[in-house]
Design a protein around this motif. Sequence first.
Motif: not given
Length: 290
Positions: A84-86, A88-90, A92-93, A118, A121-122, A235
């Motif tokens: 879920h963290e990964a 959300a990071d993707l 954000r890009e 997710v 996280e966002l 990833i």
Amino acid sequence: MSKRIEGARRAARIVHALKCPVCGNPVGVEDEGRLLCPENHSFDFAKQGYVNVLTRPACGHYNKELFEARRRIMLDSGLYAPFHEAAADLIREVTLPTDLPSIIADIGCGEGTHLHRVLEELGGLNVAGAGLDIAKEGVQLAARDFHDAVWLVGDLAQSPFADGSIHAILNILSPSNYDEFTRMLAPGGRLIKAVPGAGYLRELREALYSDERRTYSNEETIGLFDRHFRRTETIPLRYTVRLGRAQLEDLVRMTPLSWSPDPKAVTTFLDQETADITVELDLLVGEPRV
């Protein structure tokens, strides 16, 4: 306010991203809680707050017990928290619009926990979630408990999403339709597909099977992805999570791995107080080849 009307109001926020799955025309959200297109194709929101846009009867392979077990283990154990963290990071890009909410669609959303986590996280971003699955039992649970997304029972082959309307697609351990993904994605949008690695739930596979199902290869799935999408990033996620007895029982219930094994093997696997379980996922990130 009823969940039915709440669900319709959430859908109104992303109505620009929806279309009629029958004729392809834009839809509106009626005050009484339904989607309606100019050709008068109508889809009512259920009392739980989801909307069924299937155009023909469908039978899912998963039942309510499986979805409830999946919900419990994800909420209680953090089994997929690094994913879920990964994800959300993707997201954000991605270059997101500023005037309307960015749409995050979970295709094959099941009981909704992945999308819910997710979106958590966002938090703070102007995003809206939409979850689609053909299994009504899963979507009912999602709509009952998670009020941060639009939940739809539908067929990916006749999805209710408009052309170029989705900024990020999540496709988590689920079948894909790359033509539909290409059609749905907005310019600059991305597909994030999670596929199991060779070690995914290795302990469960090894305990329940003595044949080729003890191992798994994702080469064919990755090859299909690469034929349709340009992979921009991969990833790898590799970690273990310690589960207690009750969580191990839910692990067995939530996965098709346990549908037809030796009952004695299941009993032996569950006869332990704790076990370390391997999660091995590859996140394939890509954009359409157009």
